[in-house]
Design a protein around this motif. Structure first.
Motif, PDB file in Angstrom:
ATOM      1  N   LEU A 142     -42.022 103.585-130.388  1.00 59.12           N
ATOM      2  CA  LEU A 142     -41.092 104.669-130.664  1.00 59.12           C
ATOM      3  C   LEU A 142     -41.251 105.155-132.096  1.00 59.12           C
ATOM      4  O   LEU A 142     -41.707 104.415-132.967  1.00 59.12           O
ATOM      5  CB  LEU A 142     -39.658 104.179-130.454  1.00 59.12           C
ATOM      6  CG  LEU A 142     -39.391 103.505-129.097  1.00 59.12           C
ATOM      7  CD1 LEU A 142     -38.095 102.716-129.159  1.00 59.12           C
ATOM      8  CD2 LEU A 142     -39.342 104.546-127.986  1.00 59.12           C
ATOM      9  N   ARG A 143     -40.874 106.410-132.331  1.00 53.86           N
ATOM     10  CA  ARG A 143     -40.778 106.922-133.694  1.00 53.86           C
ATOM     11  C   ARG A 143     -39.378 106.649-134.221  1.00 53.86           C
ATOM     12  O   ARG A 143     -38.406 106.807-133.505  1.00 53.86           O
ATOM     13  CB  ARG A 143     -41.034 108.427-133.764  1.00 53.86           C
ATOM     14  CG  ARG A 143     -42.459 108.820-133.606  1.00 53.86           C
ATOM     15  CD  ARG A 143     -42.813 110.149-134.273  1.00 53.86           C
ATOM     16  NE  ARG A 143     -41.878 111.236-134.107  1.00 53.86           N
ATOM     17  CZ  ARG A 143     -41.941 112.174-133.159  1.00 53.86           C
ATOM     18  NH1 ARG A 143     -42.893 112.126-132.246  1.00 53.86           N
ATOM     19  NH2 ARG A 143     -41.046 113.153-133.111  1.00 53.86           N
ATOM     20  N   VAL A 144     -39.303 106.276-135.492  1.00 56.28           N
ATOM     21  CA  VAL A 144     -38.021 106.074-136.157  1.00 56.28           C
ATOM     22  C   VAL A 144     -37.960 107.062-137.320  1.00 56.28           C
ATOM     23  O   VAL A 144     -38.815 107.027-138.215  1.00 56.28           O
ATOM     24  CB  VAL A 144     -37.877 104.624-136.666  1.00 56.28           C
ATOM     25  CG1 VAL A 144     -36.566 104.452-137.430  1.00 56.28           C
ATOM     26  CG2 VAL A 144     -37.953 103.639-135.498  1.00 56.28           C
TER      27      VAL A 144
ATOM     28  N   GLU B 147     -37.606 110.298-143.721  1.00 58.38           N
ATOM     29  CA  GLU B 147     -38.451 109.107-143.573  1.00 58.38           C
ATOM     30  C   GLU B 147     -39.036 109.041-142.156  1.00 58.38           C
ATOM     31  O   GLU B 147     -38.362 109.372-141.178  1.00 58.38           O
ATOM     32  CB  GLU B 147     -37.630 107.854-143.841  1.00 58.38           C
ATOM     33  CG  GLU B 147     -38.455 106.577-143.976  1.00 58.38           C
ATOM     34  CD  GLU B 147     -39.140 106.454-145.317  1.00 58.38           C
ATOM     35  OE1 GLU B 147     -40.115 105.694-145.400  1.00 58.38           O
ATOM     36  OE2 GLU B 147     -38.709 107.111-146.279  1.00 58.38           O
ATOM     37  N   LEU B 148     -40.289 108.610-142.049  1.00 55.93           N
ATOM     38  CA  LEU B 148     -40.952 108.430-140.752  1.00 55.93           C
ATOM     39  C   LEU B 148     -41.507 107.028-140.657  1.00 55.93           C
ATOM     40  O   LEU B 148     -42.235 106.575-141.546  1.00 55.93           O
ATOM     41  CB  LEU B 148     -42.084 109.442-140.568  1.00 55.93           C
ATOM     42  CG  LEU B 148     -43.015 109.186-139.376  1.00 55.93           C
ATOM     43  CD1 LEU B 148     -42.249 109.401-138.068  1.00 55.93           C
ATOM     44  CD2 LEU B 148     -44.235 110.085-139.431  1.00 55.93           C
ATOM     45  N   CYS B 149     -41.154 106.332-139.591  1.00 51.30           N
ATOM     46  CA  CYS B 149     -41.710 105.015-139.302  1.00 51.30           C
ATOM     47  C   CYS B 149     -41.914 104.894-137.799  1.00 51.30           C
ATOM     48  O   CYS B 149     -41.732 105.863-137.059  1.00 51.30           O
ATOM     49  CB  CYS B 149     -40.778 103.910-139.803  1.00 51.30           C
ATOM     50  SG  CYS B 149     -40.909 103.550-141.581  1.00 51.30           S
TER      51      CYS B 149
ATOM     52  N   ARG C   8     -49.530 105.095-143.627  1.00 49.83           N
ATOM     53  CA  ARG C   8     -48.175 105.628-143.770  1.00 49.83           C
ATOM     54  C   ARG C   8     -47.629 106.080-142.421  1.00 49.83           C
ATOM     55  O   ARG C   8     -48.236 106.825-141.703  1.00 49.83           O
ATOM     56  CB  ARG C   8     -48.161 106.779-144.758  1.00 49.83           C
ATOM     57  CG  ARG C   8     -48.311 106.337-146.205  1.00 49.83           C
ATOM     58  CD  ARG C   8     -47.950 107.470-147.145  1.00 49.83           C
ATOM     59  NE  ARG C   8     -47.793 106.990-148.509  1.00 49.83           N
ATOM     60  CZ  ARG C   8     -48.761 107.012-149.418  1.00 49.83           C
ATOM     61  NH1 ARG C   8     -49.927 107.505-149.109  1.00 49.83           N
ATOM     62  NH2 ARG C   8     -48.558 106.551-150.631  1.00 49.83           N
ATOM     63  N   GLY C   9     -46.424 105.630-142.096  1.00 53.12           N
ATOM     64  CA  GLY C   9     -45.786 106.008-140.845  1.00 53.12           C
ATOM     65  C   GLY C   9     -45.902 104.955-139.772  1.00 53.12           C
ATOM     66  O   GLY C   9     -45.214 105.021-138.756  1.00 53.12           O
ATOM     67  N   ASP C  10     -46.766 103.948-139.975  1.00 58.07           N
ATOM     68  CA  ASP C  10     -46.926 102.878-138.988  1.00 58.07           C
ATOM     69  C   ASP C  10     -45.975 101.717-139.216  1.00 58.07           C
ATOM     70  O   ASP C  10     -45.851 100.834-138.364  1.00 58.07           O
ATOM     71  CB  ASP C  10     -48.366 102.352-138.993  1.00 58.07           C
ATOM     72  CG  ASP C  10     -49.334 103.369-138.439  1.00 58.07           C
ATOM     73  OD1 ASP C  10     -48.936 104.095-137.524  1.00 58.07           O
ATOM     74  OD2 ASP C  10     -50.467 103.451-138.928  1.00 58.07           O
TER      75      ASP C  10
END
Length: 279
Positions: free
Chosen positions: A40-42, A48-50, A195-197
């Protein structure tokens, strides 16, 4: 180079370490029954993107540092046609040992948080089971929505996956597992988190596995890079087996809140750290 030598050599690259954001050197995930069904994307209202992993119909496991910028939190899943669906988060519970204001690499506590959604995820999302310990030399598959090209945010928000190998433990302020590309082995640019993972699932074996053995925390560039890199070398993983008891206890606490729970957004600390915004 042996796994032990790789871990020792990693010390020299830590000045360029960063929270994990997107899969560099991986492949686009296209299988309906693969990582799409549990990755899922958070995202936060502060930009912020995780990434995250479904561990129950209403619960998502991610990296605690992803939430330290404050703001409302939401989760995005992909349907069977890879279209985005948004799910509000009503409660956030970071690991009690997590210390805001530190970087993921210098974090003395545990970089984990559990999110409670306002309603169960759609039936096509399949929560993962919490796995056992990860041995040195085991292959794993990581997935995430981070960058595929370092420093190019336009390459984020597309689900990607990569096969890595666990090179062993690495200890600074806390202890993580460190995984590397199966061919480059951390010495040359290869597959790994970016970044983002951060917060993305790490599964034992192949992408068809349902055995969650870790959550991505941070990454660094390869050893033999002529330019400063923060991706494509070493992927630091918070191991599930070390924190299974807390994950189970936190999950029970959040589910016990019932449908009247309200999101407790973290207050941004003075020295809050964002891997997504860092340069």
């Amino acid at each position: 180079m042996t796994s032990r030598a790789l871990i020792l050599a990693l010390t020299a690259t830590l000045s360029a370490a960063s929270p994990a954001v997107a899969v560099v050197g991986g492949t686009v995930s296209r299988g309906v029954d693969g990582p799409r069904a549990w990755t899922l994307r958070v995202e936060t209202s502060r930009g912020e993107l995780c990434s995250g992993a479904a561990i129950a119909p209403e619960l998502v496991l991610t990296a605690a540092h992803c939430l330290m910028g404050g703001g409302a939190v939401r989760v995005v899943s992909l349907d069977a046609r890879f279209r985005s669906r948004t799910h509000p988060v009503i409660s956030v519970l970071p690991h009690p040992s997590f210390v805001p204001g530190t970087t993921p690499r210098t974090q003395p506590g545990t970089d984990l948080a559990v999110l409670r959604l306002s309603r169960p995820l759609p039936a096509d999302i399949e929560p993962l089971s919490l796995g056992s310990g990860l041995s040195q030399g085991e292959t794993v598959t990581m997935a995430g929505f981070g960058l595929s090209v370092e420093n190019n945010k336009g390459t984020a928000r597309r689900l990607r996956e990569a096969r890595l190998v666990n090179a062993g433990n690495y200890t600074t302020s806390n202890t993580v597992k460190v995984a590397v590309d199966t061919q480059a082995m951390g010495e040359a640019p290869g597959a790994g988190a970016c970044r983002g993972d951060s917060g993305g699932p790490v599964l034992r074996g192949t992408a068809s596995s349902r055995d969650l053995v870790g959550i991505v925390s941070w990454s660094s560039g390869p050893l033999n890079s002529r330019v400063r890199r923060i991706c494509g070398g070493f992927t630091a993983i918070t191991p599930i087996s070390d924190h299974r008891a807390w994950i189970t206890e936190a999950s029970g606490r959040l589910l016990a809140l019932g449908g009247d729970a309200r999101q407790e957004a973290p207050v941004p600390p003075r020295a809050s750290y964002s891997w997504w915004f860092s340069r």
